[in-house]
Structures are given as structure tokens and as C-alpha cells.
Write a protein that holds these residues in place. Structure first.
Motif, PDB file in Angstrom:
ATOM      1  N   VAL A  48       0.831  -1.211   0.000  1.00 44.05           N
ATOM      2  CA  VAL A  48       0.000   0.000   0.000  1.00 44.05           C
ATOM      3  C   VAL A  48       0.871   1.268   0.000  1.00 44.05           C
ATOM      4  O   VAL A  48       0.623   2.223   0.729  1.00 44.05           O
ATOM      5  N   THR A 106       2.615   4.691  -1.386  1.00 41.00           N
ATOM      6  CA  THR A 106       2.204   5.824  -2.217  1.00 41.00           C
ATOM      7  C   THR A 106       3.337   6.813  -2.502  1.00 41.00           C
ATOM      8  O   THR A 106       3.102   7.816  -3.175  1.00 41.00           O
ATOM      9  N   LEU A 148       6.344   5.758   1.905  1.00 39.29           N
ATOM     10  CA  LEU A 148       5.083   6.102   2.561  1.00 39.29           C
ATOM     11  C   LEU A 148       4.064   5.015   2.294  1.00 39.29           C
ATOM     12  O   LEU A 148       3.909   4.557   1.164  1.00 39.29           O
ATOM     13  N   LYS A 149       3.397   4.593   3.355  1.00 41.61           N
ATOM     14  CA  LYS A 149       2.314   3.618   3.229  1.00 41.61           C
ATOM     15  C   LYS A 149       1.028   4.318   3.614  1.00 41.61           C
ATOM     16  O   LYS A 149       0.976   5.042   4.606  1.00 41.61           O
ATOM     17  N   GLU A 150      -0.026   4.092   2.821  1.00 44.44           N
ATOM     18  CA  GLU A 150      -1.303   4.748   3.099  1.00 44.44           C
ATOM     19  C   GLU A 150      -2.133   3.887   4.039  1.00 44.44           C
ATOM     20  O   GLU A 150      -2.403   2.728   3.743  1.00 44.44           O
ATOM     21  N   PHE A 151      -2.492   4.448   5.176  1.00 41.96           N
ATOM     22  CA  PHE A 151      -3.422   3.754   6.066  1.00 41.96           C
ATOM     23  C   PHE A 151      -4.827   4.182   5.673  1.00 41.96           C
ATOM     24  O   PHE A 151      -5.123   4.263   4.501  1.00 41.96           O
ATOM     25  N   ALA A 152      -5.671   4.537   6.635  1.00 44.14           N
ATOM     26  CA  ALA A 152      -6.999   5.029   6.294  1.00 44.14           C
ATOM     27  C   ALA A 152      -7.147   6.441   6.826  1.00 44.14           C
ATOM     28  O   ALA A 152      -6.301   6.918   7.589  1.00 44.14           O
ATOM     29  N   GLY A 153      -8.222   7.108   6.423  1.00 45.87           N
ATOM     30  CA  GLY A 153      -8.520   8.432   6.960  1.00 45.87           C
ATOM     31  C   GLY A 153      -7.507   9.496   6.580  1.00 45.87           C
ATOM     32  O   GLY A 153      -7.352  10.485   7.284  1.00 45.87           O
ATOM     33  N   GLY A 154      -6.794   9.286   5.472  1.00 44.47           N
ATOM     34  CA  GLY A 154      -5.837  10.289   5.019  1.00 44.47           C
ATOM     35  C   GLY A 154      -4.506  10.235   5.766  1.00 44.47           C
ATOM     36  O   GLY A 154      -3.628  11.057   5.526  1.00 44.47           O
ATOM     37  N   VAL A 155      -4.355   9.270   6.682  1.00 43.00           N
ATOM     38  CA  VAL A 155      -3.105   9.152   7.439  1.00 43.00           C
ATOM     39  C   VAL A 155      -2.139   8.236   6.698  1.00 43.00           C
ATOM     40  O   VAL A 155      -2.525   7.183   6.202  1.00 43.00           O
ATOM     41  N   ARG A 156      -0.883   8.662   6.620  1.00 42.30           N
ATOM     42  CA  ARG A 156       0.145   7.806   6.026  1.00 42.30           C
ATOM     43  C   ARG A 156       1.242   7.545   7.045  1.00 42.30           C
ATOM     44  O   ARG A 156       1.402   8.303   7.996  1.00 42.30           O
ATOM     45  N   GLY A 157       1.944   6.458   6.848  1.00 35.96           N
ATOM     46  CA  GLY A 157       3.062   6.135   7.739  1.00 35.96           C
ATOM     47  C   GLY A 157       4.344   6.198   6.936  1.00 35.96           C
ATOM     48  O   GLY A 157       4.363   5.826   5.760  1.00 35.96           O
ATOM     49  N   GLU A 158       5.403   6.703   7.577  1.00 39.81           N
ATOM     50  CA  GLU A 158       6.698   6.727   6.899  1.00 39.81           C
ATOM     51  C   GLU A 158       7.547   5.580   7.444  1.00 39.81           C
ATOM     52  O   GLU A 158       7.620   5.377   8.658  1.00 39.81           O
TER      53      GLU A 158
END
Ligand SMILES: Cc1cc2nc3c(=O)[nH]c(=O)nc-3n(C[C@H](O)[C@H](O)[C@H](O)COP(=O)(O)OP(=O)(O)OC[C@H]3O[C@@H](n4cnc5c(N)ncnc54)[C@H](O)[C@@H]3O)c2cc1C
Ligand SMILES: Nc1ncnc2c1ncn2[C@@H]1O[C@H](COP(=O)(O)O)[C@@H](O)[C@H]1O
Lengths: 254, 316
Positions: free
Chosen positions: A143, A145, A157-167
Motif C-alpha cells: 500500500v 504511495t 510512505l504507506k497509506e493507512f486510512a482516513g488520510g493518514v500515512r506512515g513513513e
């Protein structure tokens, strides 16, 4: 950077999909296939990285109807090589196909990154990126982006939900399942694809021996049995719009 | 007694997710059918076990980093040691890669897109959504300890129940090659689509950025906001914070109008809370019509201007 991109052809779901007589597979007689949308993003991300860091992009795909056109298009967009895996057994599961792809990819190493689409829309026992990563003993994350490279690790960057991403910091070489490239996939004019067809060649590799056995069984493939279906508003566009407005007014939504 | 049914408990910023609780409901049904126990696998903060009372037991391993690599390694190890009958994994952006990697390490399938799972004469059969929701497949696996990726919304969330028993388990993790560094929050400002009563959702059928005007006009007439499906976000025609679905927002408007959206499960899971859903699509077989109350099978470029005019006329 050396980047390998795995591409898969999937049915175009905007078309009518029919189930074959066996009740378990897709009727392929009139099937139109297109590149899996997420793979187009994986390719775009690879080309963006090449533009930033230099290097080579190699596209790998299993043979499929219309695959040559797709592979020439990837070269017109900026891929340097296209490798087609031929003579694979029919009716492979995702897991089996990933085994073959993984073996071919292993033969094309070294690479800094192997990019796939996060998921294909015909997948029932994936995900291929994880399966290939396991075979190569490379780290993997899905996932994705955005990718920033330029050292022994990539920032992903990985896309979680609710517009939040993790680095995440990912040690290279790695396999990434791409959800979206940093920019929309580029468009390439047909004339350019035609020109590439004249100058470039698609390399072929015969499928390596061992795809293993299927571990899943599709017992039935069918149109969904639905508990509800929309009430269809008929008539000309104006009539249908008028009916909808009345319904919304009745429900206090206007 | 048959071996246990497991649910991978997903935690997100200090809480057990709703999807985990839904999977516990489904897991309980499956465990009942096969006469086995339901266990949750909690990789992280042990205090969260209190939310997992719907399970008979919680297997808890602390100190597992929230990366697909660490979660997969821990899960695969536990599966090898304890041989559950099956593992239900949330089919979410958060957990799909961890599930896939664990399955790869165990050499079992990761049957995914499951909206249902039941035991048929001792074999688990999953009902899976494929081809963007146009078809469904009934899938069984020939392996023990198969992983099943279960879609959000497959069941209602289980209530926490009494505090379950907790079994501490130890896992050895490989050297981390994927390290979490930080979260990036959505950009502040702009419309909060989760707070709107009326949403006009735009899909690939809109074709170009210029055509977004049509949706804006309809939204203005109805007093709502515009949101979109993945391809529209990918094109940059709307910001990430306006995406609805699996990797976007969960919305709960009174009215949700979809223009040129096919109805893929990843989009539909974001609109479970919508009250009245309308779809406009040229494809009569689009799955979106199975998820809407009212449907118009026509070209949005003809319907939307007419609809905007009719709304304006009605409102006077
Ligand atoms: C891990 C993962 C996460 C994802 N998360 C999300 C998510 O959060 N949100 C999301 O939306 N998607 C998400 N997706 C993508 C999802 O699978 C679909 O690809 C996407 O929702 C399709 O968008 P669409 O319906 O706009 O496009 P399409 O599926 O291409 O559908 C376009 C529709 O428009 C119709 N159409 C075309 N022209 C017209 C016209 N003139 N008038 C009327 N109708 C017309 C067509 O008949 C078709 O049904 C995710 C995918 C993955 C793999
Ligand atoms: N047969 C295949 N040939 C090449 N790439 C594939 C193949 N199957 C899967 N992939 C890649 O793996 C991704 C995920 O597919 P899947 O595992 O089927 O969900 C796809 O988007 C492709 O990038």
C-alpha cells in the motif's frame, strides 16, 4: 537504481463479465484485458525514480492476451527492457504465478527495488509482492504511495486510512506493493508506442519449471447474490432526475 | 476437538480496530460450526486484551513493532507452533501486507476479499469478492492453517464481553529491515467530508478535471460537498482527504450521490454509514447498484445538469 516492475493483465471490469460453462472460471471468449491499474502506478513510480536517480527499469510480465501492446507502451513511457515469461501452465493460481515470477526476477538481479501493484483485482490467494519477497529474501511493505531513494535505505510512505500515512525506512533491496505513484501515470501517444515497436524488442524467457501445486480450489464463480438492489429510476435523463428530486423532497433531503 | 480459529487483532494508534471486532463475530460463528475455540492474536500492548473479550483466549506477544515484517514474523511463528485451523486477518491497508507475508512464510494461501466464511463438512469455504465486485468466488484451501483476509463490514462488531484469559507468548523477531519512523497526518484545512450531510462522490466516469464543475454545481445546489473515488484522487483532482473508502474516509451523510463510480468493495466500505445512497452509472451491471437505494442507469453528463436544474427549481 535498478528497478524491476511486475505487470499483470486483468479483465476490464467496465465490460460485462461472464462465467464459463464450468461455473468456476471466467469466460474468456470476449474478454477484454487491460493492465492492472495499480501496476500502472508501480511503473510510473519506477520511472519517476529512474528520472531522479538514473538507472534502469525492467518490466516483467507473464504472457497474456494483448501483453505485447502493453509491454511496448511501458517502453514508450520510459522502461528500458521488457521481459515476457512464456509457456507457463494454464490456470495457475496467484501463488503459482508468483512462484514463477519470483524465479524469473531472481535471474534478473541485482536490483534495488522490485515494484508490483499492491493487489490485482482478480487475486484470490496473494499477494504476489509478499510471495516474491519471501522467495528473494527481500523486505516487503504494501500500500505504498511514495518512495524516496538514494542510499542503502529508501523512505517509503504507506497509506493507512482516513488520510493518514506512515513513513517507513526500508533497507534495499526491497519489494514494494504500490498503491499509487507520486504523480498520475503518464500518458503516451499511440504514435510513440508504434515507433517503439519498430526499434525495441520484447525479450522472452521460458517459464522456469516449478510453479508448485494449487493450494486453493475455486468451487464456484458467480454474479453476487444480492440482498438488495437499487430502485431504478427510468425514463429520459430529465425524467429520472425529476423522479429523484421528488423522492429526495419526500425524504426531507432538499 | 478441532484446532482453534484465530483472529489477528489489529491495533491502530493504541486501540483495537472495529474490523477486528467484526472478525471476532465471524470467527465465533466459524468456531461454533467446527466445535473449536476462538482466539485473538494480539501483537503489542497487553492492556488492549480487555477489548477482545469476544474471544475465548488472547495470545499476547508484546514488543512487536507495527511493521508488516514484524507482525508477519510473529504471526507465522505462532501459527507454526500452535497450528490453528485458520487465521482471520483484517483485509485492510493496515494488515493486508502483514497477512500476505505471514502466508508466504507459512506456504499457505492468503484467501482474500472474503465477505463470508463457513465450515462445509469440516472444510472452510470463503465467499470472496473479485473483479471489483462484479463477481464472487466460493474458495476453499487444501492447506491447514490457511489465512483468510476478511473485508471490513463482513459482520457487526462483537461487544467486548468479559475480560478474556490471556496467554503470554514469546516470539523471536528477525533483524528489522523495515522500520516505522512517523505518521503523516492529513493536511488541515479544506472540507471535512466526514461531517457533511450531503456528499456528491465522483468517480472515473467524470473523465476530466474540467468536468468536476458538474459535480461542484450539483453540490452547491444541494448544499453539500464533493468527494471522490481512488482514480479521482490519483489524478489529483481532489485532495487525499476527500477520498472515500478503504484507504480514505468513512462517511455518514444523509445523502450520498455517486457519479460514475463502479462500486468496488474498497469504495463501498467507506459508505456504510450513509442514509440514502444514489448512483448514476451507464453500466446497468455495475456493482454500485447493489449498494444504492436509487439508481439511474444513464450518462452522468446528461443526468447531472438535469438534476442540478431540477433541484434548483424545486428549492425555488
Ligand atoms: C488496497 C486498496 C485500497 C483501495 N482503497 C480505495 C478507497 O479508499 N477508495 C476508493 O474509491 N477506491 C479504493 N481502491 C480502488 C478500488 O479498488 C477501485 O479501483 C476504485 O474504487 C474504482 O473507482 P471508480 O469506481 O471511480 O472507477 P471504475 O471502477 O473505473 O468505474 C468507473 C465507472 O464509471 C462508469 N461510467 C463511465 N462513464 C460514465 C458516464 N458518462 N456516466 C455514468 N457513468 C459512467 C462506468 O460504467 C464505471 O462503472 C483501493 C484499491 C486497493 C487495491
Ligand atoms: N502473472 C503475473 N505476472 C506479472 N506480475 C504479476 C502477476 N501476478 C501478479 N503480479 C504482480 O503482483 C501484483 C499483485 O497481484 P496479486 O498478487 O494477484 O494481487 C500485481 O499488481 C502485479 O504487479
Amino acid at each position: 537504481m535498478n528497478i524491476l516492475v511486475l505487470l499483470k493483465m486483468v479483465p476490464d471490469v467496465v465490460e460485462e463479465l461472464e462465467v464459463a460453462g464450468d461455473g468456476k472460471s471466467l469466460d474468456t471468449s470476449f474478454l477484454r484485458t487491460i493492465i492492472n491499474e495499480r501496476d500502472d502506478h508501480a511503473l510510473e513510480q519506477a520511472i519517476l525514480l529512474k528520472e531522479r536517480h538514473g538507472g534502469k527499469v525492467t518490466v516483467v510480465a507473464l504472457d497474456a492476451p494483448d501483453i505485447d501492446d502493453t509491454l511496448f507502451a511501458t517502453m514508450a513511457k520510459g522502461a528500458d527492457r521488457a521481459v515476457k515469461i512464456t509457456d507457463a501452465p494454464e490456470g495457475m493460481t496467484t501463488q503459482m504465478a508468483a512462484k514463477l515470477c519470483g524465479q524469473v526476477v531472481a535471474g534478473l538481479l541485482p536490483a534495488d527495488l522490485v515494484l508490483t501493484g499492491v493487489q490485482a483485482l482478480d487475486d484470490l490467494d496473494g499477494l504476489s509482492a509478499a510471495l516474491v519477497a519471501q522467495q528473494l529474501n527481500f523486505p516487503y511493505i504494501g500500500v505504498v504511495t511514495a518512495v524516496t531513494a538514494g542510499g542503502p535505505t529508501a523512505t517509503v510512505l504507506k497509506e493507512f486510512a482516513g488520510g493518514v500515512r506512515g513513513e517507513f525506512a526500508v533497507t534495499l533491496p526491497a519489494v514494494l506493493g504500490v498503491q499509487a505513484a507520486e504523480k498520475p501515470p503518464r500518458y503516451v501517444p499511440v504514435a510513440k508506442v508504434r515507433a517503439v515497436m519498430k526499434t525495441n524488442k520484447i525479450e522472452t524467457v521460458s517459464a522456469p519449471g516449478d510453479a508448485g501445486a494449487a493450494q486453493i480450489e475455486v468451487r464456484q464463480l458467480a454474479k453476487p447474490v444480492v440482498s438488495s438492489h437499487a430502485e431504478m429510476l427510468e425514463g429520459s435523463p430529465e425524467e429520472a432526475a425529476g423522479k429523484l428530486v421528488e423522492l429526495l423532497a419526500q425524504r426531507g433531503l432538499l | 476437538m478441532a484446532s482453534n480459529i484465530w483472529v489477528l487483532a489489529e491495533t491502530w494508534r493504541g486501540q483495537v480496530t472495529e474490523t477486528t471486532l467484526e472478525l471476532l463475530t465471524l470467527g465465533r460463528e466459524v468456531a461454533g460450526q467446527s466445535g473449536s475455540q476462538l482466539e485473538a492474536v494480539l501483537l503489542g500492548d497487553k492492556s488492549l486484551a480487555a477489548s477482545l473479550g469476544a474471544a475465548d483466549n488472547v495470545l499476547c506477544a508484546a514488543n512487536v513493532e507495527p511493521t508488516p515484517e514484524a507482525v508477519a514474523a510473529a504471526l507465522a511463528q505462532l501459527v507454526k507452533e500452535r497450528q490453528p485451523q485458520a487465521v482471520l486477518v483484517p483485509w485492510t491497508n493496515l494488515s493486508m501486507d502483514a497477512g500476505a507475508l505471514a502466508a508466504a512464510q507459512l506456504n499457505v494461501p492468503f484467501v482474500n476479499g472474503c465477505k463470508d466464511l463457513k465450515s462445509d463438512a469440516g472444510t472452510l469455504v470463503a465467499q470472496c469478492v473479485v473483479y471489483g465486485g462484479k463477481l464472487e468466488a466460493a474458495v476453499s484451501a487444501t492447506t491447514a492453517s490457511t489465512l483468510f483476509g476478511v473485508l471490513p463490514g463482513s459482520r457487526s462488531a462483537a461487544s467486548p464481553g468479559n475480560a478474556p484469559t490471556v496467554t503470554d507468548v514469546a516470539v523471536t523477531l528477525p533483524e528489522a529491515k523495515v522500520k516505522f519512523t512517523k505518521y503523516l497526518e492529513p493536511e488541515a484545512g479544506g472540507v471535512d467530508i466526514t461531517q457533511q450531510d450531503v456528499l456528491i462522490a465522483v468517480g472515473r466516469g467524470i473523465q476530466t478535471q474540467d468536468n468536476m464543475e458538474l459535480a461542484n454545481d450539483l453540490a452547491a445546489a444541494l448544499g453539500g460537498a464533493v468527494c471522490g473515488s481512488r482514480p479521482v484522487i490519483d489524478q489529483g483532482w481532489l485532495p487525499l482527504s476527500c477520498q472515500v473508502g478503504k484507504s480514505g474516509m468513512q462517511v455518514k451523510p444523509k445523502l450520498y450521490i455517486m457519479l460514475g463510480i463502479s462500486g468496488a468493495p474498497e469504495h463501498i466500505e467507506g459508505i456504510k454509514g450513509a442514509q440514502v445512497v444514489v448512483a448514476v452509472n451507464t453500466d446497468a451491471a455495475a456493482p454500485v447498484f447493489n449498494a444504492s437505494h436509487y439508481g439511474i442507469n444513464a450518462d452522468l453528463f446528461e443526468v447531472v445538469p438535469a438534476l442540478t436544474e431540477a433541484v434548483k427549481a424545486k428549492k425555488g
